[in-house]
Write an enzyme that holds these catalytic residues in place. Sequence first.
Site, short mmCIF file in Angstrom:
data_model
loop_
_atom_site.label_atom_id
_atom_site.label_comp_id
_atom_site.label_asym_id
_atom_site.label_seq_id
_atom_site.Cartn_x
_atom_site.Cartn_y
_atom_site.Cartn_z
N HIS A 258 7.82 102.85 30.77
CA HIS A 258 7.46 103.95 29.89
C HIS A 258 8.00 105.28 30.42
O HIS A 258 7.62 105.73 31.50
CB HIS A 258 5.93 104.01 29.79
CG HIS A 258 5.40 105.00 28.82
ND1 HIS A 258 4.33 105.81 29.11
CD2 HIS A 258 5.76 105.30 27.55
CE1 HIS A 258 4.04 106.55 28.06
NE2 HIS A 258 4.90 106.27 27.10
N ARG A 259 8.94 105.88 29.66
CA ARG A 259 9.61 107.12 30.08
C ARG A 259 10.31 106.92 31.43
O ARG A 259 10.36 107.82 32.27
CB ARG A 259 8.64 108.30 30.14
CG ARG A 259 7.80 108.47 28.88
CD ARG A 259 6.80 109.60 28.99
NE ARG A 259 5.75 109.48 27.98
CZ ARG A 259 4.64 110.19 27.93
NH1 ARG A 259 4.42 111.11 28.85
NH2 ARG A 259 3.74 109.99 26.99
N GLU B 265 11.97 102.97 28.35
CA GLU B 265 11.64 103.69 27.11
C GLU B 265 11.86 105.18 27.32
O GLU B 265 11.67 105.68 28.44
CB GLU B 265 10.18 103.41 26.73
CG GLU B 265 9.72 103.99 25.41
CD GLU B 265 8.98 105.33 25.54
OE1 GLU B 265 8.56 105.87 24.49
OE2 GLU B 265 8.82 105.81 26.68
N ASP C 83 12.08 109.33 25.09
CA ASP C 83 11.74 110.14 23.92
C ASP C 83 12.87 111.12 23.66
O ASP C 83 13.33 111.79 24.59
CB ASP C 83 10.45 110.93 24.18
CG ASP C 83 9.29 110.04 24.62
OD1 ASP C 83 8.69 109.41 23.74
OD2 ASP C 83 9.01 109.98 25.83
N HIS D 136 9.38 114.25 26.35
CA HIS D 136 8.27 113.74 25.54
C HIS D 136 7.61 114.81 24.68
O HIS D 136 7.54 114.71 23.46
CB HIS D 136 7.22 113.08 26.43
CG HIS D 136 6.03 112.59 25.66
ND1 HIS D 136 4.94 113.38 25.38
CD2 HIS D 136 5.78 111.39 25.07
CE1 HIS D 136 4.06 112.69 24.67
NE2 HIS D 136 4.55 111.48 24.47
N GLU E 258 12.65 106.27 21.51
CA GLU E 258 11.67 106.80 20.56
C GLU E 258 12.16 108.12 19.95
O GLU E 258 12.50 109.06 20.67
CB GLU E 258 10.32 107.03 21.22
CG GLU E 258 9.30 107.58 20.23
CD GLU E 258 7.92 107.80 20.82
OE1 GLU E 258 7.12 108.55 20.21
OE2 GLU E 258 7.63 107.23 21.89
N LYS F 120 11.11 111.27 18.67
CA LYS F 120 9.88 112.04 18.84
C LYS F 120 9.80 113.14 17.79
O LYS F 120 10.75 113.88 17.58
CB LYS F 120 9.86 112.64 20.25
CG LYS F 120 8.62 113.45 20.59
CD LYS F 120 7.37 112.60 20.55
CE LYS F 120 7.37 111.50 21.57
NZ LYS F 120 6.09 110.74 21.62
N ASP G 141 3.66 102.63 32.59
CA ASP G 141 4.13 103.57 33.60
C ASP G 141 4.38 102.88 34.93
O ASP G 141 5.10 103.40 35.78
CB ASP G 141 3.09 104.67 33.82
CG ASP G 141 2.76 105.46 32.57
OD1 ASP G 141 3.63 105.58 31.68
OD2 ASP G 141 1.61 105.97 32.47
#
Length: 300
Positions: free
Chosen positions: A51-52, A78, A80, A93, A161, A163, A290
């Site tokens: 995640h990120r 992943e 954003d 993000h 993603e 955003k 994360d």
Amino acid sequence: MYARTSATTATALLGVTLMLPGAATASAAPAAATAVSVPAAASGSPLVIAHRGASAYAPENTLAAVERAGELGIDWVENDVQRTKDGTLVVIHDDTLGRTTDVEQVFPGRAPWKVKDFTAAEIARLDAGSWFGARWAGERVPTLKQYLDAVEANNQKLLLEIKAPEQYPGIEQDILRVLCQEGWLDTAHVQDKLVIQSFGADSIRTVHQRRPGITTGFLGAPAVAELPAYAAFTDQINPSYTSLTAGYVAAVHRLKGPQGKPLTVSTWTVNDAAGAVRARDLGVDGIITDKPDVVRDAVG
């Protein structure tokens, strides 16, 4: 990652008729239907998605977080994507710069420090690492191109993603253009290395209409009765872990998406072993986390 679109709003978006631009859009990202294999869990173990980047261990959405995920042996990351005032796609993000950069010190008179109000050159001046720890001082907000280069260099795969698409009209076209320029819309990438997701149903439908071969994901948990409508343009339903049930996962899996493959489920954000095991046992295909090492060790 957090929910931005209510169920009511998402339902309303399903009824929107998209007005697609003409020849310029088509030349930037020509629509070409390609039969693909929708990413799904292998041998009963969910995919682990950083995640990120590995954001528990390095500043989120930075190249350092991509590198840390690579060091941990994680294939999927992943990120954003948003757009600057002068049209550059950047990876961050929040739609404001204050939480993860030193923008308030560098540009003190520019509140509320929205990403869309700053040029790419201005954002490139910002420190996007010090907030996380002194060792990351000097990390920058990467452009999408820089981020793609880092993921490619690590032989990783990308869950991208879109955003806040409502703030950036036409951002889908911009993203597809950069992906095309960087070689991410060839067969190998589209089949196995790229998923585009968003909380914006209309945004995901735009991506699907322009590039039907790309695997898409809707972030959220539409009502079971609404799932067939989503299955017309998305390959994944990616809900929050907090409300996930085995019945809901099964309802998603019963449907086929626009590629003719069963819909898949990637849930977010799971950061402990017990939660990872529970998510696996609910039948999910992917876990966004994360702490990808913790989740991998728990479910693998």
